[in-house]
Structure formats: C-alpha cells, structure tokens
Design an enzyme around this catalytic site. Structure first.
Site, PDB file in Angstrom:
ATOM      1  N   HIS A 175       0.879  -1.165   0.000  1.00  0.00           N
ATOM      2  CA  HIS A 175       0.000   0.000   0.000  1.00  0.00           C
ATOM      3  C   HIS A 175       0.916   1.215   0.000  1.00  0.00           C
ATOM      4  O   HIS A 175       1.790   1.344   0.867  1.00  0.00           O
ATOM      5  CB  HIS A 175      -0.901   0.007   1.229  1.00  0.00           C
ATOM      6  CG  HIS A 175      -1.860   1.152   1.247  1.00  0.00           C
ATOM      7  ND1 HIS A 175      -2.462   1.605   2.397  1.00  0.00           N
ATOM      8  CD2 HIS A 175      -2.313   1.965   0.260  1.00  0.00           C
ATOM      9  CE1 HIS A 175      -3.247   2.627   2.127  1.00  0.00           C
ATOM     10  NE2 HIS A 175      -3.169   2.869   0.833  1.00  0.00           N
ATOM     11  N   ASP A 176       0.754   2.111  -0.953  1.00  0.00           N
ATOM     12  CA  ASP A 176       1.721   3.200  -1.119  1.00  0.00           C
ATOM     13  C   ASP A 176       1.870   4.039   0.146  1.00  0.00           C
ATOM     14  O   ASP A 176       2.961   4.552   0.429  1.00  0.00           O
ATOM     15  CB  ASP A 176       1.392   4.068  -2.336  1.00  0.00           C
ATOM     16  CG  ASP A 176      -0.044   4.564  -2.375  1.00  0.00           C
ATOM     17  OD1 ASP A 176      -0.757   4.435  -1.358  1.00  0.00           O
ATOM     18  OD2 ASP A 176      -0.458   5.077  -3.427  1.00  0.00           O
ATOM     19  N   THR A 177       0.797   4.172   0.923  1.00  0.00           N
ATOM     20  CA  THR A 177       0.926   4.940   2.162  1.00  0.00           C
ATOM     21  C   THR A 177       1.810   4.219   3.173  1.00  0.00           C
ATOM     22  O   THR A 177       2.555   4.856   3.914  1.00  0.00           O
ATOM     23  CB  THR A 177      -0.455   5.211   2.780  1.00  0.00           C
ATOM     24  OG1 THR A 177      -1.295   5.794   1.787  1.00  0.00           O
ATOM     25  CG2 THR A 177      -0.354   6.150   3.963  1.00  0.00           C
ATOM     26  N   THR A 220      -3.186  12.385  -4.220  1.00  0.00           N
ATOM     27  CA  THR A 220      -4.587  12.329  -4.610  1.00  0.00           C
ATOM     28  C   THR A 220      -5.478  12.282  -3.374  1.00  0.00           C
ATOM     29  O   THR A 220      -6.524  12.931  -3.306  1.00  0.00           O
ATOM     30  CB  THR A 220      -4.840  11.093  -5.494  1.00  0.00           C
ATOM     31  OG1 THR A 220      -4.011  11.168  -6.644  1.00  0.00           O
ATOM     32  CG2 THR A 220      -6.285  11.023  -5.927  1.00  0.00           C
ATOM     33  N   ASN A 229      -8.748   8.873   5.886  1.00  0.00           N
ATOM     34  CA  ASN A 229      -8.612   9.295   4.495  1.00  0.00           C
ATOM     35  C   ASN A 229      -9.299  10.643   4.318  1.00  0.00           C
ATOM     36  O   ASN A 229     -10.494  10.773   4.570  1.00  0.00           O
ATOM     37  CB  ASN A 229      -9.272   8.285   3.557  1.00  0.00           C
ATOM     38  CG  ASN A 229      -8.464   7.027   3.377  1.00  0.00           C
ATOM     39  OD1 ASN A 229      -7.894   6.512   4.332  1.00  0.00           O
ATOM     40  ND2 ASN A 229      -8.420   6.517   2.166  1.00  0.00           N
TER      41      ASN A 229
END
Length: 452
Positions: A206-208, A230, A267
């Site tokens: 997961h990029d986070t 984004t 988020n």
C-alpha cells in the site's frame, strides 16, 4: 523509479513516467491493468541492472483469477458507482460496530469488501482475489500471495489477529477461497524470470505504508504524518489499534504498517479536488494559480472537502460553488479564490483529522511530517501549519518510492534493522523544509462555520 541504498546513500531517480487513469467502458469505470503492466515491464527494463524490484500502489482495488490463474476481466476503479447501496445491505448482516471490532477499518463505500459483495454471482467463477500490487507480482513471478499492509485495507483482515477474517467474509457472501496466503513486507516473492531472474520483494505494497516508512521522524519526537497526494492520509503511527466507539464514530482506520506498526489515520479527499478542478479548466499551470491563490484572502470560503459529492470525477468548481451556497457562503469569484478555497479546505480537514487522532489516541503532536507530492505545494504546507498550530516538516516528495526501496534493501541484506535506522538515513539524505505556524487566520472559526 530506480533507487540506490547504502551507507549514507539513499536516492531515487525517475526512469519512466506514463499516464494512469480510469477508462470508461459502457456503464463501468475500469483500470487499464494490462497497459500498467506493459509500462511497468518497460520501466524495469529501462532501469538497467537491478538487485531487486518492489511494487506499491493504491489500495482496495483487485483482479479476480480463475482456477487456471487467468484474469477475469479488467479491475474496476474504486470511483465506479457499483457499490452504491452496498454498505447499507451489508449493515443488515454485519453492524458497523462488529465490522470495526474485527477490521478496525474506516467506513468507505469503495472498501474491497463492498466491491466484492457487488460482484454477486461473478464470484462463482473466481478462485483468487489479488490486490493490484499482488497481481503484478504474480504476473512477474507466478507466486500468489497478499502483502499485509495492503490486505489490511480490504475490510476483510483481522487487525488484531493479523489474519484474514474468513468468518466475516463468509457472512457477507464472499468465499474465503478468494483470500490468498498472507506475506509480510520484506518477503522475497520470487525471481522475475522474464526480467532475467531479478528478485521481486513484497514491500509495504500500500503506497501509504511505504510512504510512512520514509517519514523522517526523529527519535523521541511526538509526530503526526500526512501522506499528501490524490488522497491525504493523515494520522499517527501506533503499536496497537484503537477500536473504541469514539474511533468508530470519528471514522478512523487502523491499517497495517511495516514492522507490525498500525497506521491510525483517516482518508481525507486530498489534492484530487484540485487536480480535477484544473482538468475542468483545461489548464496545467498550477504554479501560477497557487501564486495567485496565496495573494487571495485566507478562509474567505471553505467547504467540507470530504463531502461525497467530491469523490467522483467531474466539474469540481461547480460543486464547490454549490457547497458554499448551501452553507451560506459566497462562492469564490475567480480562479485564484477557488484554488485558495480548495487549499484552505484541505488544510482545515488536516486540522480536524490530526486533532481528532491525537485526542483519540491520547497522544500529543508536536510536529507534522507532510510527505508525498503535496510537499511541493508551499501554500498547502504553510496553511496546514497555520491550521494545525504546529510546525510542518515537508518532504521527502517521493516518500513512497523511498520507503519501497528501503524495505527492498533491508530484505536483500542492507544493514537497516528497524524503522529508526531507515528514517535516520532519510533525514541524512533528503531535503526537508520547515513551515512554522503563523496564527494569523482564525481556523477555529472557519471550522465552526462548517461543523459547529
């Protein structure tokens, strides 16, 4: 991105850049996954001789494989409307409280659980579900598995037991056979034969999760982080999940991080709203617009950036103007004022999220690390410092790529025993910019204007 890691050495360089976006075909919005895989292979080949490859991406979206390992159709984009009404139908079987007690996950309409439920009978033809990085890893190596940090975003993962929540899946009609074996970040998945046998490493996929690895936090400092792109993923790094009624009501998520950490965050809609605004205006000159926005009065108008109206693609300026009128505010009168409204609204969302995270966790926040593409946006960084009332340290910009290569390097033998060692190397090698809060605008009043 090609990365280099060594003693006092950490760098990433862009090798190949290509567009990625939703493809509307008939009634559905898809990802062009074959195009992404083609460009991934081309980029890896352009990078030259490598010691390893690691893939991270956005969360929740997936491909379904049949019993031969073939892909059953293009993955559907999380911004597609197919999950409308699905959370309500699931809640008739599983309450929000029971879901949260197991998964600790924020209620979002595009969570993997809801997407899979929306598939209906199509699941009968599937034998495996692979999230996007795991799907690409499978095509590279032939090895099927699910990396934990991304698995933890599906609402099908038991955040305390660190296993798939198979009984929960069964209760909502998702066959447990779809859930592949779990892997820890740092696992060597296998060799990519098509690329000369280079090892493929499961990173924080997961990029986070990868971005948080590269947060340059110093030992002993009470920090929060915002991974700004984004989406804005804003929160705290914890050792255990927070599953209280208050955390559920505040819609906070407990996602897995590298080395068994918990990413306690929410988020926030993020710079998507700004990029869609520029697309509506058919311009890419963000620098000029931000300069003009900085000269506009702060907090003249603010909106709830997390309003579901801002989730789908479309005419963001019109939606923002409508939101202003609905809350008794004068809509922005020109483009500079519109950009200022978006940035101020995002900074206000950062304020609410960081303050709530600190309250729910009983943690003091002395500094905020803002990493990712938003670290380039000086107006956003300064506005976030002003709104939150604490300094913001902005950078590194390529945090996800840096975290990715750090986990790869450790898996392949580099002496980086823990997150503290990785973050020390980030501080030593990367450019970080500090923004002090100015306190010249009344952010509390702006917050009350929207939320009481």
């Amino acid at each position: 991105m090609a990365g280099t890691v060594g003693p006092s050495r950490l760098a990433v360089d862009e090798v190949r850049r290509f567009p990625n976006g939703g493809v509307r075909a008939g009634p559905a919005l898809y990802w062009d996954i074959l195009g992404l895989y083609r460009e991934t292979l081309a980029g890896i080949r352009e990078a030259g001789e490598l010691d390893g490859v690691g893939i991270d991406s956005w969360a929740v979206d997936y491909g379904l494989l049949d019993d031969r390992g073939a892909l059953l159709g293009n993955p559907v984009h999380y911004r597609d409307s197919r999950t409308e009404g699905v959370p309500a139908s699931v809640s008739a079987v599983l309450s929000a409280r029971s879901l949260y007690d197991v998964t600790g996950l924020q209620q979002l309409p595009f969570n993997t659980l809801y997407q899979l439920v929306s598939e209906g009978d199509r699941l009968d033809s599937a034998s495996t579900m692979l999230l996007i990085p795991d799907l690409l890893n499978y095509w590279l190596t032939g090895s099927i598995g699910a990396e934990r940090t991304n698995a933890s975003t599906t609402q099908l993962y038991d955040v305390r037991a660190r296993t798939w929540a198979t009984s929960l899946a069964s209760r909502v009609g998702i066959p447990p056979r779809l859930l592949p074996p779990l892997r820890d970040p740092g696992t060597v998945v296998g060799p990519a034969e098509e690329l000369g046998g280079v090892p493929v490493v499961a990173v924080g996929s997961h990029d986070t999760a990868s971005a948080v690895v590269a947060v340059p936090a110093a030992p002993g400092v009470n920090f929060a982080y915002i991974s700004s792109g984004t989406w804005s993923l804003a929160g705290l790094e914890l050792s255990t999940p927070i599953l209280s009624d208050e955390a559920l009501a505040a819609n906070f998520t407990n996602e897995g991080g590298v080395d068994g950490t918990i990413r306690f965050l929410r988020n926030v809609m993020g710079l998507w709203v700004l990029s869609e605004t520029l697309r509506t205006w058919s311009t890419s000159d963000l620098t000029t617009l931000l300069r003009a926005a900085a000269a506009s009065p702060p907090l003249a108008a603010v909106v709830d950036i997390d309003d579901p109206a801002f989730l789908p693609p479309g005419d963001m300026p019109s939606r923002i103007s409508s939101a202003c009128r609905a809350t008794g505010q004068r809509p922005p009168s020109d483009r500079a004022a519109m950009v200022r409204c978006i940035v101020d609204s995002l900074a206000l969302a950062h304020r609410r999220t960081i303050h709530e995270a600190a309250r729910l966790a009983g943690h003091q926040v002395d500094i905020i690390h803002l990493v990712g593409g938003g670290a380039r946006n000086e107006l956003l960084c300064q506005s976030t410092a002003d709104a939150c009332g604490v300094p913001v340290l902005a950078g590194p910009v390529e945090a996800a790529a840096l975290g990715n290569v750090l986990v790869q390097a450790r898996a392949l033998g580099e002496d980086l025993p823990d997150l503290a060692a990785m973050r020390s190397l980030v501080r030593e090698t990367q450019e970080i910019r500090r923004y002090e809060p100015s306190g010249t605008a009344d952010w509390a009043a702006a917050e009350a204007r929207l939320f009481g």
